[in-house]
Design a protein around this motif. Structure first.
Motif, PDB file in Angstrom:
ATOM      1  N   LYS A   2       0.848  -1.185   0.000  1.00 43.70           N
ATOM      2  CA  LYS A   2       0.000   0.000   0.000  1.00 43.70           C
ATOM      3  C   LYS A   2       0.888   1.240   0.000  1.00 43.70           C
ATOM      4  O   LYS A   2       2.041   1.193   0.436  1.00 43.70           O
ATOM      5  N   TYR A   3       0.331   2.357  -0.449  1.00 39.61           N
ATOM      6  CA  TYR A   3       1.080   3.606  -0.585  1.00 39.61           C
ATOM      7  C   TYR A   3       1.692   4.050   0.743  1.00 39.61           C
ATOM      8  O   TYR A   3       2.893   4.312   0.826  1.00 39.61           O
ATOM      9  N   GLN A   4       0.869   4.138   1.797  1.00 37.55           N
ATOM     10  CA  GLN A   4       1.355   4.631   3.097  1.00 37.55           C
ATOM     11  C   GLN A   4       2.417   3.694   3.680  1.00 37.55           C
ATOM     12  O   GLN A   4       3.400   4.145   4.255  1.00 37.55           O
ATOM     13  N   GLU A   5       2.216   2.404   3.507  1.00 34.32           N
ATOM     14  CA  GLU A   5       3.169   1.417   4.010  1.00 34.32           C
ATOM     15  C   GLU A   5       4.509   1.544   3.282  1.00 34.32           C
ATOM     16  O   GLU A   5       5.583   1.474   3.889  1.00 34.32           O
ATOM     17  N   ALA A   6       4.446   1.773   1.977  1.00 35.26           N
ATOM     18  CA  ALA A   6       5.664   1.921   1.174  1.00 35.26           C
ATOM     19  C   ALA A   6       6.449   3.170   1.580  1.00 35.26           C
ATOM     20  O   ALA A   6       7.677   3.124   1.691  1.00 35.26           O
ATOM     21  N   LEU A  51      -2.541  10.608  -9.887  1.00 31.85           N
ATOM     22  CA  LEU A  51      -3.817   9.904  -9.787  1.00 31.85           C
ATOM     23  C   LEU A  51      -4.923  10.852  -9.334  1.00 31.85           C
ATOM     24  O   LEU A  51      -6.018  10.848  -9.884  1.00 31.85           O
ATOM     25  N   VAL A  52      -4.617  11.699  -8.363  1.00 32.34           N
ATOM     26  CA  VAL A  52      -5.591  12.665  -7.857  1.00 32.34           C
ATOM     27  C   VAL A  52      -5.949  13.675  -8.940  1.00 32.34           C
ATOM     28  O   VAL A  52      -7.128  13.974  -9.166  1.00 32.34           O
ATOM     29  N   SER A  53      -4.952  14.180  -9.655  1.00 29.66           N
ATOM     30  CA  SER A  53      -5.222  15.211 -10.660  1.00 29.66           C
ATOM     31  C   SER A  53      -5.885  14.648 -11.921  1.00 29.66           C
ATOM     32  O   SER A  53      -6.681  15.324 -12.559  1.00 29.66           O
ATOM     33  N   GLN A  54      -5.589  13.395 -12.278  1.00 30.96           N
ATOM     34  CA  GLN A  54      -6.188  12.793 -13.472  1.00 30.96           C
ATOM     35  C   GLN A  54      -7.676  12.567 -13.313  1.00 30.96           C
ATOM     36  O   GLN A  54      -8.456  12.855 -14.209  1.00 30.96           O
ATOM     37  N   ILE A  58      -9.150  11.177  -3.362  1.00 30.35           N
ATOM     38  CA  ILE A  58      -8.738   9.781  -3.245  1.00 30.35           C
ATOM     39  C   ILE A  58      -8.054   9.585  -1.892  1.00 30.35           C
ATOM     40  O   ILE A  58      -7.186  10.362  -1.503  1.00 30.35           O
ATOM     41  N   ASN A  59      -8.479   8.544  -1.201  1.00 29.00           N
ATOM     42  CA  ASN A  59      -7.860   8.189   0.061  1.00 29.00           C
ATOM     43  C   ASN A  59      -6.527   7.504  -0.239  1.00 29.00           C
ATOM     44  O   ASN A  59      -6.498   6.449  -0.875  1.00 29.00           O
ATOM     45  N   LYS A  60      -5.450   8.081   0.236  1.00 32.17           N
ATOM     46  CA  LYS A  60      -4.127   7.535  -0.083  1.00 32.17           C
ATOM     47  C   LYS A  60      -3.858   6.200   0.611  1.00 32.17           C
ATOM     48  O   LYS A  60      -2.936   5.491   0.256  1.00 32.17           O
ATOM     49  N   ASN A  61      -4.696   5.849   1.607  1.00 30.03           N
ATOM     50  CA  ASN A  61      -4.560   4.535   2.256  1.00 30.03           C
ATOM     51  C   ASN A  61      -5.013   3.413   1.342  1.00 30.03           C
ATOM     52  O   ASN A  61      -4.672   2.256   1.554  1.00 30.03           O
ATOM     53  N   GLU A  62      -5.801   3.731   0.322  1.00 33.60           N
ATOM     54  CA  GLU A  62      -6.339   2.710  -0.576  1.00 33.60           C
ATOM     55  C   GLU A  62      -5.496   2.505  -1.835  1.00 33.60           C
ATOM     56  O   GLU A  62      -5.821   1.655  -2.655  1.00 33.60           O
ATOM     57  N   LEU A  63      -4.439   3.279  -2.004  1.00 31.27           N
ATOM     58  CA  LEU A  63      -3.591   3.145  -3.191  1.00 31.27           C
ATOM     59  C   LEU A  63      -2.635   1.957  -3.031  1.00 31.27           C
ATOM     60  O   LEU A  63      -2.082   1.737  -1.969  1.00 31.27           O
ATOM     61  N   ILE A  64      -2.458   1.236  -4.131  1.00 31.06           N
ATOM     62  CA  ILE A  64      -1.559   0.077  -4.132  1.00 31.06           C
ATOM     63  C   ILE A  64      -0.540   0.232  -5.256  1.00 31.06           C
ATOM     64  O   ILE A  64      -0.889   0.660  -6.363  1.00 31.06           O
TER      65      ILE A  64
END
Length: 113
Positions: free
Chosen positions: A29-33, A59-62, A67-73
């Motif tokens: 996940k984004y935050q973990e990385a 991703l947010v601007s496109q 977007i919740n950054k905790n959900e990004l992979i």
């Protein structure tokens, strides 16, 4: 499913050393990385954090949504060889010793859950 990617080109890091770090964050996940990268002792981590944040902002601007950054992979993260900077080191008896300074291109791809 929303995807975005970001890349850094002509970075003065060996692609081999960058891959060592990228393998640790692939599939996370984004935050973990971000957390993993902040506590790793490698020089490539600072650059990779910047590219990762850039991908999240892309991703947010496109998609123009909150977007919740905790959900990004991180679905893909790789480093390709860039051109080598060729230099010469003077040696004994007028000889020249070649030095190849490597560069690399790092690409990171994110998706929303």
């Amino acid at each position: 499913m929303q995807k975005a990617k970001s890349s850094g080109k002509y970075l003065r890091i060996s692609s081999q050393k960058a891959r060592r770090v990228l393998e640790q964050i692939k599939g996370k996940k984004y935050q973990e990385a971000i957390l993993i990268l902040k506590f790793m002792p490698y020089r490539a981590c600072k650059t990779i954090i910047k590219i990762l944040e850039s991908a999240a902002n892309n991703l947010v601007s496109q998609y123009d949504t909150t977007i919740n950054k905790n959900e990004l992979i991180i679905i893909n993260a790789f480093a390709n060889n860039g051109p080598k900077l060729k230099r010469f080191q003077p040696r004994a008896q007028g000889r020249a010793f070649p030095i190849h300074k490597p560069t690399c291109h790092i690409t990171i791809e994110l998706k929303n859950k």
